[in-house]
Every structure is written in C-alpha cells, then in structure tokens.
Design a protein around this motif. Structure first.
Motif, short mmCIF file in Angstrom:
data_model
loop_
_atom_site.label_atom_id
_atom_site.label_comp_id
_atom_site.label_asym_id
_atom_site.label_seq_id
_atom_site.Cartn_x
_atom_site.Cartn_y
_atom_site.Cartn_z
N PHE A 1 41.20 51.51 45.94
CA PHE A 1 40.11 52.19 45.27
C PHE A 1 40.56 53.44 44.53
N HIS A 2 41.82 53.84 44.72
CA HIS A 2 42.38 54.96 43.97
C HIS A 2 43.04 54.49 42.68
N ALA A 3 43.00 53.21 42.41
CA ALA A 3 43.72 52.68 41.26
C ALA A 3 43.04 52.99 39.94
N GLY A 4 41.80 53.51 39.97
CA GLY A 4 41.13 53.95 38.75
C GLY A 4 40.92 52.84 37.76
N ASN A 5 41.51 53.00 36.58
CA ASN A 5 41.31 52.04 35.50
C ASN A 5 41.91 50.67 35.78
N ALA A 6 42.64 50.56 36.87
CA ALA A 6 43.30 49.28 37.17
C ALA A 6 42.41 48.31 37.91
N LYS A 7 41.16 48.66 38.19
CA LYS A 7 40.34 47.82 39.06
C LYS A 7 40.13 46.41 38.49
N TRP A 8 39.93 46.30 37.17
CA TRP A 8 39.71 44.97 36.59
C TRP A 8 40.98 44.13 36.64
N LEU A 9 42.10 44.77 36.41
CA LEU A 9 43.37 44.05 36.48
C LEU A 9 43.67 43.65 37.92
N LEU A 10 43.30 44.48 38.88
CA LEU A 10 43.46 44.12 40.28
C LEU A 10 42.65 42.88 40.63
N LEU A 11 41.41 42.81 40.11
CA LEU A 11 40.58 41.63 40.35
C LEU A 11 41.22 40.40 39.72
N ALA A 12 41.70 40.54 38.48
CA ALA A 12 42.35 39.41 37.82
C ALA A 12 43.61 38.98 38.58
N ALA A 13 44.37 39.97 39.10
CA ALA A 13 45.57 39.66 39.86
C ALA A 13 45.24 38.88 41.12
N PHE A 14 44.15 39.27 41.79
CA PHE A 14 43.75 38.55 43.01
C PHE A 14 43.35 37.11 42.68
N LEU A 15 42.57 36.92 41.62
CA LEU A 15 42.14 35.57 41.24
C LEU A 15 43.34 34.72 40.86
N TRP A 16 44.30 35.32 40.14
CA TRP A 16 45.49 34.56 39.75
C TRP A 16 46.32 34.18 40.97
N GLN A 17 46.52 35.13 41.87
CA GLN A 17 47.30 34.84 43.07
C GLN A 17 46.63 33.75 43.89
N PHE A 18 45.31 33.80 43.96
CA PHE A 18 44.53 32.78 44.66
C PHE A 18 44.78 31.42 44.04
N ALA A 19 44.69 31.35 42.71
CA ALA A 19 44.89 30.09 42.01
C ALA A 19 46.32 29.57 42.18
N HIS A 20 47.29 30.47 42.10
CA HIS A 20 48.70 30.07 42.16
C HIS A 20 49.09 29.54 43.52
N MET A 21 48.31 29.86 44.55
CA MET A 21 48.57 29.34 45.89
C MET A 21 48.38 27.83 45.97
N VAL A 22 47.88 27.21 44.90
CA VAL A 22 47.69 25.76 44.90
C VAL A 22 49.01 25.03 45.14
N TYR A 23 50.12 25.65 44.75
CA TYR A 23 51.42 24.98 44.92
C TYR A 23 51.89 24.99 46.38
N PRO A 24 52.06 26.17 47.00
CA PRO A 24 52.51 26.12 48.40
C PRO A 24 51.49 25.52 49.36
N ALA A 25 50.20 25.62 49.02
CA ALA A 25 49.17 25.14 49.94
C ALA A 25 48.97 23.63 49.86
N THR A 26 49.12 23.04 48.66
CA THR A 26 48.69 21.64 48.51
C THR A 26 49.70 20.71 47.85
N TRP A 27 50.79 21.22 47.27
CA TRP A 27 51.64 20.34 46.46
C TRP A 27 52.19 19.16 47.26
N ALA A 28 52.64 19.40 48.46
CA ALA A 28 53.22 18.30 49.24
C ALA A 28 52.19 17.22 49.51
N PHE A 29 50.97 17.63 49.84
CA PHE A 29 49.90 16.65 50.09
C PHE A 29 49.47 15.98 48.79
#
Length: 400
Positions: free
Chosen positions: A211-239
């Motif tokens: 919460f001290h990141a100031g102007n970075a809050k929107w980029l932090l949200l985008a970073a979280f969504l991207w990291q969430f999406a990118h987990m598709v490989y380690p979480a599901t690729w083998a299956f």
C-alpha cells in the motif's frame, strides 16, 4: 567460472536443486497420482492442484520463518536443514504407498523450498552492495537452469518408472547436503545476528508494504493477474499434456525443457533490445499479448507442429516479468523500494496458492464435458484483463 567467495557456488547449487526438484516431478505426477489413487486423469488433475496448493501454502508461511531463523542462528545451519529435508522428502515420495504420503512430501517440500531466502541472504552477506545485482542475476540463472533440467530429467527418468525421478532428486539433494556440511562457511558474523522472535516472522505483515507503492497500484494488480495466469504451466501442463494431447512423461518433460530454453533465449537476446527500443511499459504489452495469444492457441491446438509453434511464440511472454519489475522500481519512491519487493514476493506467493485451485479445476471440469482447454481459457481471460489494465492505467502514465 570464477566466484568471488566459495559460498556463492554452494548457494547457487541449492537454488538449482530446488528448481530441479520442483520441475522433476511435473512429468510423472499424473501417472503417480493415478497409480496411487485409482482416479481418472481429470480427477488426478484436481488432486495435483490440491498438492500444489499444499506446497505453496507451506512455502508462503515457511519463508519468513526460515529467513528470520537464519538471522538468528546463521545461514549454514538453515541451508543444511533445508537440503537434508529435501533429500528425505524425495526419498519419502519415492516410496509413498498412498496419496496421503504424497501430500506429506509436498508439505515438506514447501518448507525446504523456502531456502531461496537463506540462499539470497548468503549472497548478500558475501557480496559488496555495488556487485549484488550481478550476483543475484546468477541466482535467477540458476533457477531458470533448474526449471529446464528438472522437467527434462523427469521425463527421461520416467521410462524407468514414475518413482525414478524422485530417487534421483533425493540423491542430488543428499550430495548437496554433504557439500554444504563440508564446504559451506558461515557467512553471517556473530555481531550481526539477532534473537529469533515469532513477531519478526509474521507473514501477513508482508502485505502492508504494497500500500506504500503509490502510483504502482494498478501495475501491481496487473502483475498479480499475470502471475496468476502464468501459473497455468506449472499447475496444469503435465495433466493437459496427457488429457488433451495424449503425451507420455518423456514428451511432457521435453516440452517443458524446450519452453524453458526458448524463454531463456528471449531474456538473453531480446529483452535488453526490446526495452531499449520500446521502453518497459510497451515491452510488458508485447509480452502479455504474446502470452495471452498463446493461451488461446493452446485451447485449440492438438497437433505437434502447432504446439511447437506455440512454444516458440510463448517464449516472448518472458519479456513481461522483468519489465514489470523495472517499471515498479521506477514508479515507486526510493524510500519504499525494499517494501515494494517484499509486497511483490507476497503477491507471488498468493498467486501460487490460488491459481492451482482455479486452473486445475477448470481443466478437470472441462475435460469431463469434452472441452480440454478450460485451463487455458481461464488463463487467457486473466492475461487480457492484465493487458487492459496496463494499456489504460499504466502506459498513459508512463508516457506522459
């Protein structure tokens, strides 16, 4: 390669083995879960998701504890404990008689996987401040190399049976523990140690700095969504490889290794040139577009040549995370740089906990109804949501 301190290669090897251990089980996990539980592949995907969550939750809580413990009793003891526990964990999983024992193994792996923090602390102890950037770059390279070697090794050893990769990982971890015991010096001077206190190892405090990141809050949200999406490989690729493509463990392991190699090439050969020409914000945009488009491609691609093309194109998603880190650093005032990195680490851990639940369930639910791309559909939605945020809230602000 010459190192400025003999502790450096030992710390790097610990991270390398951590990453190998994470990747080595991916190709064989579906078959081992089916073998022990008698479940269908769809249900095995669900179980695999729960196992990854168990690993991530333990890692989430163990990280601050091991880090604080290292400040108290020294780095060497913590690293030795982590590597010995890693060896025991893989040995346990190699002989696991039931699915419950696999969960126990993943819980132990979550604790020992938190050795990244002590390893980074060792590098900081022995490296002058002006040289730490380059040294920490070696840490990233060690992790990347482990994620290339691990899946490839797992896929090849799977020909000897689904438990063979675990035996190999146990032996590697045991040898590394011996190396730590014999060769690793203590890098934390006695005068720099502090008493251990649970209040200093409180994981939830790590979210406050965001919460001290100031102007970075929107980029932090985008970073979280991207990291969430990118987990598709380690979480599901083998299956996904078994359910949608009909691959065996060897093919799954080699495909993951190929993905790691192509991403490493992009980070080495393209990253610097792209940032220099377009800037970090537009490089993030290009990387998310590449990654999101590949997610959509995996929904429909079922031929080997199609998968090969997608692996190559997907390598450009490696542009995203380094560019986001650079942007966050520039958008945050100097007094909160350390706090921002702590908050980012917590966000990454949270994504690692939540993503497997949604993505593995999406794959299982869809495959039971004849649609085997549900995991990548969810990942694509999350990635393009991150893209919209970057385009509307980040790029205009950066380019003012």
């Amino acid at each position: 390669m010459q190192f400025h301190h003999r502790a450096v290669p030992i710390a790097l090897s610990a991270v390398l083995i951590d990453a190998i251990g994470f990747g080595i089980v991916m190709p064989v996990l579906p078959r081992l879960i089916v073998e022990l539980s008698g479940a269908t592949l769809a249900d095995a995907a669900r179980i695999g998701g729960y196992m990854l969550v168990a690993y991530a939750v333990t890692l989430f809580f163990a990280g601050p504890v091991l880090g604080t413990l290292g400040d108290s009793i020294g780095r060497r003891r913590v690293m030795l404990f982590s590597m010995l526990a890693f060896s025991i964990d893989y040995g346990l999983m190699a002989v696991a008689p039931t699915i419950g024992w696999l969960f126990v193994g993943r819980l132990i792996a979550g604790i020992t996987g938190a050795s990244f923090g002590p390893a980074n602390a060792i590098l900081a102890d022995v490296t002058p401040p002006e040289k730490r950037g380059a040294t920490f770059g070696l840490m990233g390279a060690a992790f990347g190399m482990g994620f290339i070697i691990g899946p490839a090794m797992g896929g090849l050893l799977a020909e000897l049976g689904p438990r063979a990769p675990f035996i190999a990982a146990a032996i590697l971890s045991g040898l590394n523990a011996i190396w730590i015991l014999v060769a690793l010096p203590e890098t934390l001077a006695p005068e720099n140690r502090r008493p251990f206190a649970w209040r200093n190892a409180h994981v939830f405090a790590a979210f406050k700095p965001i919460f001290h990141a100031g102007n970075a809050k929107w980029l932090l949200l985008a970073a979280f969504l991207w990291q969430f999406a990118h987990m598709v490989y380690p979480a599901t690729w083998a299956f996904f490889g078994e359910i949608a493509l009909g691959w065996d463990e060897r093919a799954i392991g080699l495909s993951l290794a190929a993905s790691g190699v192509t991403m490493a090439l992009v980070q080495t050969l393209v990253m610097g040139r792209a940032v220099k020409r377009f800037g970090e914000a537009k490089t993030v945009v290009f990387g998310i577009i590449a990654g999101g488009s590949v997610f959509i491609g995996y929904i429909f691609a079922r031929e080997l040549w199609m998968i090969g093309i997608l692996i190559v194109l997907g390598a450009f998603q490696a542009l995203v995370w380094p560019s986001i880190n650079a942007l966050l650093s520039r958008m945050t005032d100097p007094s909160h740089q350390g706090a921002l990195q702590g908050g980012m680490a917590s966000l990454n851990s949270l994504a690692l906990i939540l993503a497997p639940l949604l993505l593995t369930q999406s794959l299982a639910y869809g495959s039971e109804r004849g649609f085997t791309g549900g995991n990548f559909l969810v990942a694509a939605i999350l990635a393009f949501a991150a893209l919209v945020i970057v385009l509307l809230k980040v790029v205009p602000k950066v380019e003012r």
